[in-house]
Design an enzyme around this catalytic site. Structure first.
Site, PDB file in Angstrom:
ATOM      1  CG  ASP A 166      -1.957 -14.103  30.821  1.00  0.00           C
ATOM      2  OD1 ASP A 166      -2.496 -15.092  30.323  1.00  0.00           O
ATOM      3  OD2 ASP A 166      -2.377 -13.536  31.856  1.00  0.00           O
ATOM      4  CD1 TRP A 200      -4.783 -19.046  30.572  1.00  0.00           C
ATOM      5  CD2 TRP A 200      -5.762 -18.228  28.722  1.00  0.00           C
ATOM      6  NE1 TRP A 200      -4.692 -17.670  30.607  1.00  0.00           N
ATOM      7  CE2 TRP A 200      -5.293 -17.154  29.496  1.00  0.00           C
ATOM      8  CE3 TRP A 200      -6.417 -17.970  27.521  1.00  0.00           C
ATOM      9  CZ2 TRP A 200      -5.440 -15.816  29.084  1.00  0.00           C
ATOM     10  CZ3 TRP A 200      -6.578 -16.648  27.111  1.00  0.00           C
ATOM     11  CH2 TRP A 200      -6.095 -15.600  27.901  1.00  0.00           C
ATOM     12  N   GLY A 201      -3.854 -23.610  27.593  1.00  0.00           N
ATOM     13  CA  GLY A 201      -4.099 -24.877  26.905  1.00  0.00           C
ATOM     14  C   GLY A 201      -4.896 -24.755  25.626  1.00  0.00           C
ATOM     15  CG  ASP A 221      -7.032 -17.708  35.400  1.00  0.00           C
ATOM     16  OD1 ASP A 221      -6.257 -18.139  34.521  1.00  0.00           O
ATOM     17  OD2 ASP A 221      -7.174 -16.497  35.653  1.00  0.00           O
TER      18      ASP A 221
HETATM   19  C1  GLA Z   1      -4.853 -14.528  33.334  1.00  0.00           C
HETATM   20  C2  GLA Z   1      -3.914 -15.616  33.870  1.00  0.00           C
HETATM   21  C3  GLA Z   1      -3.833 -15.479  35.375  1.00  0.00           C
HETATM   22  C4  GLA Z   1      -3.314 -14.102  35.754  1.00  0.00           C
HETATM   23  C5  GLA Z   1      -4.213 -13.026  35.139  1.00  0.00           C
HETATM   24  C6  GLA Z   1      -3.612 -11.646  35.300  1.00  0.00           C
HETATM   25  O1  GLA Z   1      -6.169 -14.737  33.752  1.00  0.00           O
HETATM   26  O2  GLA Z   1      -4.356 -16.875  33.494  1.00  0.00           O
HETATM   27  O3  GLA Z   1      -2.987 -16.480  35.918  1.00  0.00           O
HETATM   28  O4  GLA Z   1      -1.994 -13.967  35.298  1.00  0.00           O
HETATM   29  O5  GLA Z   1      -4.410 -13.247  33.753  1.00  0.00           O
HETATM   30  O6  GLA Z   1      -4.407 -10.647  34.737  1.00  0.00           O
END
Ligand code: GLA
Length: 407
Positions: A166, A200-201, A221
């Site tokens: 992440d 996230w791009g 997300d």
């Molecule tokens: C981010 C990611 C999610 C998830 C959460 C966990 O928002 O994009 O997919 O992994 O963190 O905290």
């Protein structure tokens, strides 16, 4: 004479020194990213399939949930349909020990991660875990920054097969560099570990991460809604239709070993109708997206199971040609999508985003199917005739009709 010989000798020595220096520069001048970019890791030749804890359980995950899920993936037929990776998302980690090694949260995972990985492997599945390129994960647990090689080695010793990585708490870290370091660490760990980049791009990983990651998130997300955005989600999460529109234009960047990831599935989590979940699944398959279920597998109903286990739709996603399909026609809420498949076949989706039934037609020009082909309806599970140069269906609101046109 003596002077000339001396000059010659000095010249010779100098050129040796310069050559040696050049050698040192080229051996050590490569950045970690250049090293990683030289070659793919050979994994994820089709989009990864599996389950991830986040969409349903968030931080309420624990080792019982994971074991129950692994068992249910076997019993429900999901494992045999190709769902391979069982991935624990955020909140599994406890503190680092005095030598900097990561430990499991003792309340949630009292048996430890190695025991859980062994259990998942004993069910014929693979096991994945989550970390973060910053000092902290998005859920506030320790991230891997400064511990990349140590963590990769720990994961390898635990038997980890997949890492989701992440992007929270990364400060001014450079994404290319940060992901290259962990990609390198995983490769040096001695174990084959699929690398799922979750950035996230933001830094457009599709432009540079082809050999670093096996998949990269292309958006923020997902949340469990077809097209109803709300105040609680709008700064960081997207509806299914928003994600589709963000991920679709990136189709040319996907291929075997490196996939656009429009985030995990919401099928079975309750926020959409069965029709909308069928559209979600069909469009993810058309986009050659990773199919990572995000529901409570141990307690899912028959409708959810039948969507996740539509093997004909899964086959479109997993087609070995590895081409991401895309939208070839749009008029208001009506769309035609096409995905080239191996053997000259085509996957076709007629998608109706609107609130009323719509008759949608795909033409030969849009589909490009061979002259002699059969048309199979992938939700009705039957052949509906020969390809006559176009296909038309009346599609329910928020629904799809999905076909395979081919030999
Ligand atoms: C981010 C990611 C999610 C998830 C959460 C966990 O928002 O994009 O997919 O992994 O963190 O905290």
């Amino acid at each position: 004479m003596w002077g000339r010989a001396m000059r010659h000798l000095v010249g010779l020595l100098l050129s040796f020194v310069i050559a040696a220096m050049a050698c040192v520069t080229s051996a050590h001048g490569e950045t970690t990213q250049e090293v990683v970019n030289k070659a793919p890791n050979g994994l994820a030749l089709t989009p990864p399939m599996g389950w991830n804890s986040w969409n349903k359980f968030a931080c309420n995950v624990n080792e019982k949930v994971v074991r129950d899920t692994a068992n249910a993936m076997v019993a429900s037929g999901m494992r045999d349909a190709g769902y391979q990776y069982v991935v624990v998302d955020d909140c599994w980690a406890g503190p680092r020990d005095s030598n900097g090694f990561i430990t499991a949260d003792p309340q949630r995972f009292p048996s430890g991660i190695k025991a859980l990985a062994d259990y998942v492997h004993s069910r014929g599945l693979k096991f994945g875990i989550y970390s973060d390129a910053g000092r902290l994960t998005c859920g506030g647990r320790p991230g891997s920054q400064g511990h990349e090689y140590q963590d990769a080695l720990t994961y390898a010793r635990w038997g980890i097969d997949y890492l989701k990585y992440d992007w929270c708490s990364t400060g001014d870290r450079n994404a290319k560099e940060a992901y290259a370091v962990m990609a390198d660490a995983l490769r040096q760990s001695g174990r084959e570990i699929v690398f799922s980049m979750c950035e996230w791009g933001t830094a457009k990983p599709w432009l540079w991460a082809k050999n670093a990651g096996n998949l990269w998130r292309s958006t923020g997300d997902i949340f469990d809604s077809f097209d109803k955005q709300d105040d609680a989600h709008k700064s960081w999460a997207h509806t299914v239709t928003e994600i589709v529109d963000l991920n679709e234009p990136l189709w040319s960047y996907a291929g075997p070993g490196h996939w656009n990831d429009p985030d995990m599935l919401e099928i079975g989590n309750g926020g959409m109708t069965p029709t909308e979940y069928r559209s979600h699944f069909s469009l993810w398959a058309m986009m050659a997206a990773p199919l990572i279920a995000g529901n409570d597998i141990a307690h899912m109903d028959e409708t959810t199971r039948s969507i996740l286990l539509n093997k004909e739709v899964i086959a479109v996603d997993q087609d070995p040609l590895g081409v991401q399909g895309h939208r070839v026609w749009k008029d208001g809420d009506s769309e035609v999508w096409v995905k080239p498949l191996s053997g000259g076949a085509k996957g076709v989706v007629l998608f109706n985003r609107g609130e009323a039934p719509a008759t949608i037609r795909a033409t030969a020009q849009q589909v490009g199917a061979p002259a002699r082909a059969r048309v199979r309806d992938l939700w009705a599970h039957k052949y509906i005739g020969r390809w006559t140069g176009s296909i038309q269906a009346t599609v329910e609101p928020h629904g799809v009709a999905m076909f395979r046109i081919g030999p």
